[in-house]
Write a protein that holds these residues in place. Structure first.
Motif, PDB file in Angstrom:
ATOM      1  N   GLY A 113       0.811  -1.215   0.000  1.00  0.00           N
ATOM      2  CA  GLY A 113       0.000   0.000   0.000  1.00  0.00           C
ATOM      3  C   GLY A 113       0.840   1.259   0.000  1.00  0.00           C
ATOM      4  O   GLY A 113       0.495   2.255  -0.650  1.00  0.00           O
ATOM      5  N   GLY A 114       1.964   1.232   0.723  1.00  0.00           N
ATOM      6  CA  GLY A 114       2.845   2.387   0.734  1.00  0.00           C
ATOM      7  C   GLY A 114       3.440   2.667  -0.632  1.00  0.00           C
ATOM      8  O   GLY A 114       3.459   3.813  -1.104  1.00  0.00           O
ATOM      9  N   ARG A 115       3.919   1.649  -1.300  1.00  0.00           N
ATOM     10  CA  ARG A 115       4.526   1.836  -2.625  1.00  0.00           C
ATOM     11  C   ARG A 115       3.483   2.259  -3.654  1.00  0.00           C
ATOM     12  O   ARG A 115       3.742   3.114  -4.502  1.00  0.00           O
ATOM     13  N   LEU A 116       2.305   1.646  -3.583  1.00  0.00           N
ATOM     14  CA  LEU A 116       1.259   1.988  -4.541  1.00  0.00           C
ATOM     15  C   LEU A 116       0.789   3.421  -4.348  1.00  0.00           C
ATOM     16  O   LEU A 116       0.553   4.147  -5.323  1.00  0.00           O
ATOM     17  N   ALA A 117       0.661   3.852  -3.088  1.00  0.00           N
ATOM     18  CA  ALA A 117       0.205   5.215  -2.811  1.00  0.00           C
ATOM     19  C   ALA A 117       1.227   6.252  -3.281  1.00  0.00           C
ATOM     20  O   ALA A 117       0.853   7.367  -3.652  1.00  0.00           O
ATOM     21  N   ASP A 118       2.514   5.902  -3.251  1.00  0.00           N
ATOM     22  CA  ASP A 118       3.531   6.825  -3.764  1.00  0.00           C
ATOM     23  C   ASP A 118       3.370   7.035  -5.273  1.00  0.00           C
ATOM     24  O   ASP A 118       3.675   8.103  -5.792  1.00  0.00           O
ATOM     25  N   ARG A 119       2.889   5.996  -5.947  1.00  0.00           N
ATOM     26  CA  ARG A 119       2.705   6.100  -7.400  1.00  0.00           C
ATOM     27  C   ARG A 119       1.385   6.779  -7.745  1.00  0.00           C
ATOM     28  O   ARG A 119       1.320   7.640  -8.610  1.00  0.00           O
ATOM     29  N   THR A 120       0.319   6.356  -7.083  1.00  0.00           N
ATOM     30  CA  THR A 120      -1.003   6.937  -7.345  1.00  0.00           C
ATOM     31  C   THR A 120      -1.867   6.808  -6.112  1.00  0.00           C
ATOM     32  O   THR A 120      -2.360   5.703  -5.809  1.00  0.00           O
ATOM     33  N   LEU A 121      -2.034   7.899  -5.393  1.00  0.00           N
ATOM     34  CA  LEU A 121      -2.818   7.865  -4.161  1.00  0.00           C
ATOM     35  C   LEU A 121      -4.268   7.498  -4.457  1.00  0.00           C
ATOM     36  O   LEU A 121      -4.869   6.679  -3.765  1.00  0.00           O
ATOM     37  N   ARG A 122      -4.832   8.096  -5.488  1.00  0.00           N
ATOM     38  CA  ARG A 122      -6.223   7.790  -5.843  1.00  0.00           C
ATOM     39  C   ARG A 122      -6.382   6.315  -6.193  1.00  0.00           C
ATOM     40  O   ARG A 122      -7.321   5.650  -5.755  1.00  0.00           O
ATOM     41  N   GLY A 123      -5.469   5.818  -6.993  1.00  0.00           N
ATOM     42  CA  GLY A 123      -5.542   4.413  -7.386  1.00  0.00           C
ATOM     43  C   GLY A 123      -5.435   3.483  -6.194  1.00  0.00           C
ATOM     44  O   GLY A 123      -6.141   2.469  -6.107  1.00  0.00           O
ATOM     45  N   ALA A 124      -4.548   3.815  -5.245  1.00  0.00           N
ATOM     46  CA  ALA A 124      -4.378   2.973  -4.066  1.00  0.00           C
ATOM     47  C   ALA A 124      -5.643   2.945  -3.223  1.00  0.00           C
ATOM     48  O   ALA A 124      -6.084   1.883  -2.763  1.00  0.00           O
ATOM     49  N   LEU A 125      -6.248   4.111  -3.012  1.00  0.00           N
ATOM     50  CA  LEU A 125      -7.464   4.179  -2.203  1.00  0.00           C
ATOM     51  C   LEU A 125      -8.599   3.382  -2.832  1.00  0.00           C
ATOM     52  O   LEU A 125      -9.233   2.544  -2.178  1.00  0.00           O
ATOM     53  N   VAL A 126      -8.855   3.630  -4.098  1.00  0.00           N
ATOM     54  CA  VAL A 126      -9.984   2.975  -4.772  1.00  0.00           C
ATOM     55  C   VAL A 126      -9.740   1.484  -4.905  1.00  0.00           C
ATOM     56  O   VAL A 126     -10.632   0.664  -4.620  1.00  0.00           O
ATOM     57  N   THR A 127      -8.535   1.090  -5.297  1.00  0.00           N
ATOM     58  CA  THR A 127      -8.236  -0.332  -5.496  1.00  0.00           C
ATOM     59  C   THR A 127      -8.374  -1.116  -4.202  1.00  0.00           C
ATOM     60  O   THR A 127      -8.981  -2.200  -4.171  1.00  0.00           O
ATOM     61  N   MET A 128      -7.819  -0.590  -3.123  1.00  0.00           N
ATOM     62  CA  MET A 128      -7.836  -1.341  -1.868  1.00  0.00           C
ATOM     63  C   MET A 128      -9.217  -1.349  -1.214  1.00  0.00           C
ATOM     64  O   MET A 128      -9.596  -2.318  -0.561  1.00  0.00           O
ATOM     65  N   LEU A 129      -9.981  -0.277  -1.393  1.00  0.00           N
ATOM     66  CA  LEU A 129     -11.358  -0.308  -0.898  1.00  0.00           C
ATOM     67  C   LEU A 129     -12.193  -1.330  -1.662  1.00  0.00           C
ATOM     68  O   LEU A 129     -13.009  -2.058  -1.083  1.00  0.00           O
ATOM     69  N   LEU A 130     -11.988  -1.382  -2.973  1.00  0.00           N
ATOM     70  CA  LEU A 130     -12.676  -2.403  -3.789  1.00  0.00           C
ATOM     71  C   LEU A 130     -12.280  -3.805  -3.342  1.00  0.00           C
ATOM     72  O   LEU A 130     -13.130  -4.695  -3.195  1.00  0.00           O
ATOM     73  N   LEU A 131     -10.979  -4.019  -3.156  1.00  0.00           N
ATOM     74  CA  LEU A 131     -10.494  -5.331  -2.750  1.00  0.00           C
ATOM     75  C   LEU A 131     -11.031  -5.710  -1.373  1.00  0.00           C
ATOM     76  O   LEU A 131     -11.423  -6.860  -1.134  1.00  0.00           O
ATOM     77  N   LEU A 132     -11.066  -4.749  -0.458  1.00  0.00           N
ATOM     78  CA  LEU A 132     -11.555  -5.028   0.894  1.00  0.00           C
ATOM     79  C   LEU A 132     -13.034  -5.389   0.875  1.00  0.00           C
ATOM     80  O   LEU A 132     -13.458  -6.363   1.515  1.00  0.00           O
TER      81      LEU A 132
END
Length: 378
Positions: A254-273
């Motif tokens: 999550g840390g690495r993904l958020a460094d690349r795209t914060l929006r993408g990290a939030l949406v992707t992980m909420l979907l996955l959860l």
């Protein structure tokens, strides 16, 4: 990345969080030794969580003018002293007071560690630096809690308090030696003003709701594993370890993904959860599939921590310890709300598998709020 400094912060967070988790498995021992009911000893957990949620922002405001490193060392010293008092407590009221004192340091310490990590991080590596700090929480879940419980069961619950004190002392020395003292603290007015921003309030709301969603199920994961999936006591313990491993791995990703795209990290992980929670509700009676679902919940919930903290920090202007402390309170409020919601569903006769579907629905609300907020530039 300033690895040595970040490792010192992570070690200290590990000590604080281990104190919270280790006592979960020792309530019966405390109950017998101090001659109080098991229900009463549960206050050692609930009072701790409430103190973290309510007292954390207050302590942060009161310590705004203290330099970050000095504040971190001071809070570690108070935390260590609280655990010494806990180890020596001759009665339950004194033990509860010691736990409450330690809890008062929790939120502010976690917040100042995040602020120090962010300010030491190179450009574009904020979320990864936050992942280092929150990795201490992940290790406490996977190792600190179980090890602390095992020590308490072998040598008595007071030994666990002494071990936590020792871990805090090691963390104190590591922070003293490895964390630079040049990190400046924000102005008090700026700190309090950050919480008035709609962007910050929105991020705090998403943290609370998303945390409530998965904790709605996790609070009762043991009954789900035992009653629905048919796992025994040992297998249930292994599943909790799997959950912790998933959270630890998710935190790093999550840390690495958020460094690349914060929006993408939030949406992707909420979907996955949301998907993982729904999957758990669907396959709870299919034993081979349950470990996969539990692992995914752990991974997604752990992976959400760095982007949620990064979102709050960015919305607050980049370095507000008060905003991070408020977000820590939001995590704890979500835990309490999720646990309460799950108990209400079970009290009205709902099957334990319903908790997975209900949790998925709550996380879906957090996802919708996030999508709207990001579209509006929050």
């Amino acid at each position: 990345m300033p690895v040595a400094a970040l490792a010192a912060l992570a070690l200290s967070v590990f000590a604080l969080c281990s104190a919270e988790f280790a006592l979960i498995g020792l309530l019966l021992d405390v109950s017998r030794d101090l001659r109080v009911s098991v229900a009463s000893t549960g206050q050692l957990l609930s009072a701790y969580a409430v103190t973290v949620a309510v007292g954390g922002p207050v302590v942060t405001v009161l310590t705004t003018r203290v330099a970050p490193k000095r504040l971190a060392l001071g809070l570690l010293a108070v935390f260590a002293a609280a655990n010494v008092l806990g180890a020596l407590a001759p009665s339950f009221p004194l033990l509860l007071a010691a736990r409450t004192l330690g809890a008062l340091t929790h939120s502010t310490f976690a917040a100042i560690c995040v602020v120090i990590a962010v300010r030491l991080a190179p450009p574009g590596r904020r979320a990864s630096a936050i992942a280092w700090v929150s990795g201490g929480l992940g290790l406490a879940t996977v190792l600190g809690g179980p090890i602390g419980t095992a020590i308490g069961q072998q040598w008595g619950w007071r030994a666990t308090f002494w071990c936590v004190t020792g871990a805090a002392a090691v963390g104190f020395l590591a922070v003293l030696a490895l964390v630079p003292g040049s990190v400046a603290r924000e102005a008090g007015g700026s700190a309090r003003g950050a919480l008035k921003r709609p962007q910050v309030l929105c991020a705090l709301a998403v943290t609370t709701v998303s945390q409530a969603g998965w904790f709605l199920l996790y609070s009762f994961v043991a009954p789900l594993l035992r009653q629905a999936a048919g796992f025994g006591a040992t297998a249930t313990t292994v599943m909790l370890f799997v959950f912790g491993l998933g959270g630890f791995a998710g935190n790093a990703v999550g840390g690495r993904l958020a460094d690349r795209t914060l929006r993408g990290a939030l949406v992707t992980m909420l979907l996955l959860l949301a998907g993982a929670l729904a999957l758990t509700g669907a396959v709870a009676h299919v034993r081979p599939a349950v470990p996969v679902a539990i692992l995914l919940i752990g991974f997604a919930s752990g992976a959400l921590v760095p982007p949620l903290q990064t979102w709050v920090l960015g919305a607050a202007g980049g370095g507000s310890a008060l905003a991070v402390a408020a977000n820590t309170s939001a995590f704890n409020l979500g835990n309490a709300a999720g646990s309460w919601g799950g108990s209400q569903l079970l009290d009205v006769g709902a099957d334990v598998t319903v908790l997975g579907w209900a949790g998925a629905g709550v996380v879906a609300v957090a996802l919708a709020v996030t999508a709207v907020a990001l579209r509006r530039g929050f």
